[in-house]
Design an enzyme around this catalytic site. Structure first.
Site: not given
Ligand code: NAD
Length: 278
Positions: A50, A108
């Site tokens: 991010y 992830h």
């Protein structure tokens, strides 16, 4: 405002509602997270990819909130499953966050084409033993990936963070997780704005009957299903709205009507298929 906590299978616990910062621009993150903490959020979901862990860290540092009152999650990115990369990646994340340990560290995506996710999860087990993260889990894992991780490491992840909203309920994964004591975290809990979930009668009617917004009705559905949620917004009024979901309860019939919204043909998926992400 007390946010309920759920037990995890490793003896720790997690606030059931938090604030996710996917797509919050790096230069807006400190402000947005500071606002969220001010409003009462205590659980923040970020990820290395991010690009905003520094902003999360800056907001934590200036908040004055005791570390043990916060629950911070970050995630290992896809190109760092191999060798000792997970050790380096968590060190970099901790440095950016300004923390000595995170509360939850996730693989992830599984990236089955590279077939390194069992190794990556085994590394997370070591990182937990080394005290760099309190709990460990996975994200976007399908049932076969979960089964392999458990069989080959002997450790059951504490959570699986998956796309989940009324139009896409992933019941096979939820059933597996329930049977194995794995908590489900719903990403994209509001369908990322890509569906007219809010205009759907089952949701609009439930919202009207409790005098709440459709977004609040959807979040309440997740909470009553036992899922963990962290809706994203950068607007303070929505941050408040999304936290204000503990003063009403959907009826069994309202829950059942929302349960019935998934056509079960996979068409509700907004994000990528985990087998196709590289
Ligand atoms: P979301 O379903 O929370 O949707 C966010 C969108 O909904 C934003 O456009 C926002 O403006 C809008 N919104 C928020 N609150 C609203 C409200 N009260 N009324 C109307 N609209 C509202 O989707 P998301 O941000 O993708 O998911 C939440 C979090 O999940 C992310 O921030 C991130 O932390 C995590 N996530 C994880 C993965 C993963 O692969 N593990 C992928 C995507 C997201």
């Amino acid at each position: 405002m007390t946010i309920p906590a759920l037990d995890l299978n490793d003896g720790s616990s997690i606030p059931q509602l938090g604030y996710g910062v996917f797509k919050v621009p790096a230069d807006e993150t400190e402000r947005a997270v500071s606002e969220a903490l001010e409003i009462g959020y205590r659980h923040i979901d970020t990820a290395a990819i991010y690009g905003n862990e520094e902003g999360v860290g800056a907001a934590i540092a200036s908040s004055g909130i005791a570390r043990d009152e916060l629950f911070i999650t970050t995630k290992l990115w896809n190109d760092r499953h191999h060798d000792d990369e997970p050790n380096k990646a968590i060190a970099e994340s901790l440095d950016k966050l300004g923390l000595e340990k995170v509360d939850l560290y996730l693989v992830h995506w599984p990236i089955p084409a590279k077939d390194d996710y069992v190794h990556a999860f085994a590394k997370l087990v070591e990182l937990r033993e080394a005290g760099l993260t309190r709990s460990i889990g996975v994200s976007n894992f399908l049932v076969p990936h979960l089964e392999r991780v458990v069989a080959e490491t002997g450790v059951t992840p504490a959570v699986n963070q998956i796309e989940l909203h009324p139009a896409y309920q992933q019941r096979d994964i939820v059933d597996w997780a329930t049977a194995h004591g794995v908590r489900i975290e719903s990403w994209g809990p509001l369908g990322q704005g890509k569906y007219d979930l809010f205009g759907t009668p089952a949701i609009a009617d439930a919202a009207a009957s409790h005098d709440v917004t459709p977004a609040q009705a959807v979040l309440r559905w997740h909470l009553q299903k036992g899922f963990i949620v962290f809706p994203k917004s950068v607007r303070p009024e929505r941050l408040r709205e999304n936290l204000d979901v503990f003063g009403f309860e959907l009826t069994d019939a309202e829950i059942a009507a929302i349960d019935a919204l998934d056509p079960l043909d996979g068409s509700g998926r907004v994000g990528s298929h985990p087998d196709e992400v590289n």
